[in-house]
Design an enzyme around this catalytic site. Structure first.
Site, mmCIF file in Angstrom:
data_model
loop_
_atom_site.group_PDB
_atom_site.id
_atom_site.type_symbol
_atom_site.label_atom_id
_atom_site.label_comp_id
_atom_site.label_asym_id
_atom_site.label_seq_id
_atom_site.Cartn_x
_atom_site.Cartn_y
_atom_site.Cartn_z
ATOM 1 N N ASP A 35 -27.429 0.413 4.599
ATOM 2 C CA ASP A 35 -26.439 0.551 4.849
ATOM 3 C C ASP A 35 -26.417 1.672 4.939
ATOM 4 O OD1 ASP A 35 -24.415 -1.581 7.061
ATOM 5 O OD2 ASP A 35 -23.994 0.719 6.546
ATOM 6 N N ILE A 62 -31.628 3.911 7.886
ATOM 7 C CA ILE A 62 -33.135 3.163 8.429
ATOM 8 C C ILE A 62 -34.004 4.107 8.735
ATOM 9 C CG2 ILE A 62 -32.288 1.215 9.160
ATOM 10 C CD1 ILE A 62 -32.984 1.318 11.551
ATOM 11 N N PHE A 83 -30.260 -5.249 11.512
ATOM 12 C CA PHE A 83 -29.022 -4.777 12.306
ATOM 13 C C PHE A 83 -28.884 -4.052 12.590
ATOM 14 C CE2 PHE A 83 -28.623 -9.231 10.099
ATOM 15 C CZ PHE A 83 -28.275 -10.048 10.703
ATOM 16 N N ALA A 84 -29.445 -2.203 11.536
ATOM 17 C CA ALA A 84 -28.847 -1.194 12.020
ATOM 18 C C ALA A 84 -28.795 -0.353 12.977
ATOM 19 C CB ALA A 84 -30.063 -0.333 10.424
ATOM 20 N N GLU A 86 -26.543 1.808 15.732
ATOM 21 C CA GLU A 86 -25.440 2.279 16.583
ATOM 22 C C GLU A 86 -24.670 1.856 17.480
ATOM 23 O OE1 GLU A 86 -23.535 4.609 15.657
ATOM 24 O OE2 GLU A 86 -24.676 5.732 14.221
ATOM 25 N N THR A 127 -30.148 -7.131 21.349
ATOM 26 C CA THR A 127 -29.510 -7.717 23.174
ATOM 27 C C THR A 127 -29.733 -7.925 24.185
ATOM 28 O OG1 THR A 127 -27.427 -6.724 23.936
ATOM 29 C CG2 THR A 127 -28.901 -4.764 23.347
ATOM 30 N N ASP A 128 -28.373 -8.527 24.388
ATOM 31 C CA ASP A 128 -29.363 -9.341 26.469
ATOM 32 C C ASP A 128 -29.188 -7.952 26.943
ATOM 33 O OD1 ASP A 128 -26.346 -8.641 25.555
ATOM 34 O OD2 ASP A 128 -25.781 -10.913 26.474
ATOM 35 N N GLU A 129 -28.315 -7.050 26.670
ATOM 36 C CA GLU A 129 -28.111 -5.508 27.524
ATOM 37 C C GLU A 129 -29.512 -4.524 28.106
ATOM 38 O OE1 GLU A 129 -24.660 -3.212 25.569
ATOM 39 O OE2 GLU A 129 -23.839 -5.162 25.101
ATOM 40 N N TYR A 151 -26.851 2.861 25.073
ATOM 41 C CA TYR A 151 -26.444 1.931 24.172
ATOM 42 C C TYR A 151 -27.951 1.324 24.121
ATOM 43 C CZ TYR A 151 -25.946 -1.758 21.925
ATOM 44 O OH TYR A 151 -26.105 -3.541 20.486
ATOM 45 N N LYS A 155 -31.686 0.244 22.676
ATOM 46 C CA LYS A 155 -32.069 -1.025 21.558
ATOM 47 C C LYS A 155 -33.402 -1.037 22.755
ATOM 48 C CE LYS A 155 -29.644 -2.989 19.684
ATOM 49 N NZ LYS A 155 -30.219 -2.927 18.324
ATOM 50 N N GLY A 276 -17.850 3.714 34.658
ATOM 51 C CA GLY A 276 -18.134 4.347 35.046
ATOM 52 C C GLY A 276 -19.626 3.935 36.444
#
Ligand code: TYD
Length: 344
Positions: A35, A62, A83-84, A86, A127-129, A151, A155, A276
């Site tokens: 970490d 990482i 998991f690492a 931002e 992520t689902d994003e 972000y 990902k 926005g």
């Protein structure tokens, strides 16, 4: 299971919950955490495993090949969960370039060493994003990745590294795409702990716009079980949605938090949306693929929310030093100052 599992980002929110959960489920397994201990990583999250002879901690990033390769050489890693990252959209608005190192380059460094050392199973936590947002219906794993924020674009870039490494080296790597996660040890910049900790102090809650955006909430323990299920039974090269099935507008979530804390809705401030046009309207996932592996979220949302609120009430020694720290205050001033002014 006779494993040595490398858990990167293991001092962060979901990572540390996974470390503690894995240690309880697999007492024979060795756990190695890497970490970077950036602002969101906190060794206090690992107090429960710190003394164990089966636990080892490495500070480092990482994206640093020397550190990563050194760990693989010394520790005989059999499994990896990455998991690492931002992970905060709002911070990525303040600096859109900083996250590329961890969320894209770091993933590649990790995958390369894992492949070179013959790791048996690897889960990359995404992520689902990465799908972007969806007004109606559900995203399934075959939908295109159309991220809309700095972000989530990072990902998605990390997922492309996974794909390329899987094709190139055959590394048995799977991806999980989780929905908005909540629970103990979440850094208090995210909506749930941010609002709980502020409401406890009777401070106004900055709700972006009209608060109509929808998030699907997944309790962290269910998320950990989903990741472990994919680690054990997922098909290499495949991605798996992990959603909670608890869709809520931000406004409704905020009111539930206020009710649990016995605070008035008068604390809500509808501020001009700092995200926005990039503010995703809704995330929602079709999770039948993960269900096919035997996973489903088990926690009742209201009970898990109450547990989470109680955890923050009872662990003020954990979050008060974070919230009072100058870096956190500087972030809050910079991000919320223009809208909240003297109410910060
Ligand atoms: P967040 O917890 O940052 O997660 P994500 O951006 O990954 O969904 O935000 C969740 C939702 O809450 C998002 O729609 C933005 C909103 N939000 C607020 O309205 N006010 C806040 O102060 C924060 C942090 C988030």
């Amino acid at each position: 299971m006779n494993t040595t599992i490398l858990i990167t980002g293991g001092a962060g929110f979901i990572g540390s919950n996974f470390v503690n959960w894995w240690a309880s489920q697999h007492p024979d397994s060795r756990i190695v955490v890497l970490d970077a201990l950036t602002y969101a990583g906190n060794l206090a999250n690992l107090a429960g495993v710190w003394q164990s002879p089966r636990f080892r901690f490495y500070p480092g990033r990482i994206e640093d090949p020397t550190v990563v390769e050194g760990i693989f050489r010394c520790e005989r890693i059999t499994h990896v969960v990455n998991f690492a990252a931002e992970s905060h959209n709002d911070r990525s608005l303040l600096d859109p370039t900083g996250l590329i190192a961890a969320n894209v380059a770091g993933v590649s460094v990790l995958l390369r060493s894992a492949a070179a050392h013959g790791v048996e199973r690897f889960v990359h936590v995404s992520t689902d994003e990465v799908y972007g947002h969806i007004r109606d219906g559900l995203f399934s794993e075959t939908d295109p990745l159309q991220p809309r924020t700095f972000y989530s674009a990072g990902k998605a870039g990390g997922e492309m590294q996974v794909r390329a490494h899987f094709i190139t080296s055959g590394l048995p790597v799977m991806v999980t795409r989780g929905s908005n996660t909540f629970g103990p040890y979440q850094f208090p910049e995210k909506i749930m702990p941010f609002f709980i900790t502020r409401a406890l102090d009777h401070r106004p809650l900055p709700l972006y716009g009209d608060g109509s955006q929808v998030r699907d909430w997944l309790y962290v323990e269910d998320h950990c079980e989903g990741i472990a299920t994919v680690l054990e039974r997922g098909v290499p090269g495949e991605a798996y949605n992990l959603g909670g099935g608890n869709e809520l507008t931000n406004a409704s979530l905020t009111k539930r938090i206020l009710r649990l804390l016995d605070r008035s809705d008068d604390l809500i401030r509808n501020i001009p949306d700092p995200r926005g046009a990039s503010h995703d309207a809704r995330y929602a996932l079709d999770c039948r693929k993960a269900a096919g592996l035997g996973w489903r979220p088990r926690q009742d949302f209201d009970a898990a929310l109450a547990t989470t609120v109680r955890w923050y009430v009872e662990h003020q020694d954990w979050w008060r030093p974070i919230v009072a720290s100058e870096p956190f205050q500087a972030y809050v001033r910079r991000f919320y100052g223009p809208a909240l002014g003297s109410e910060l």
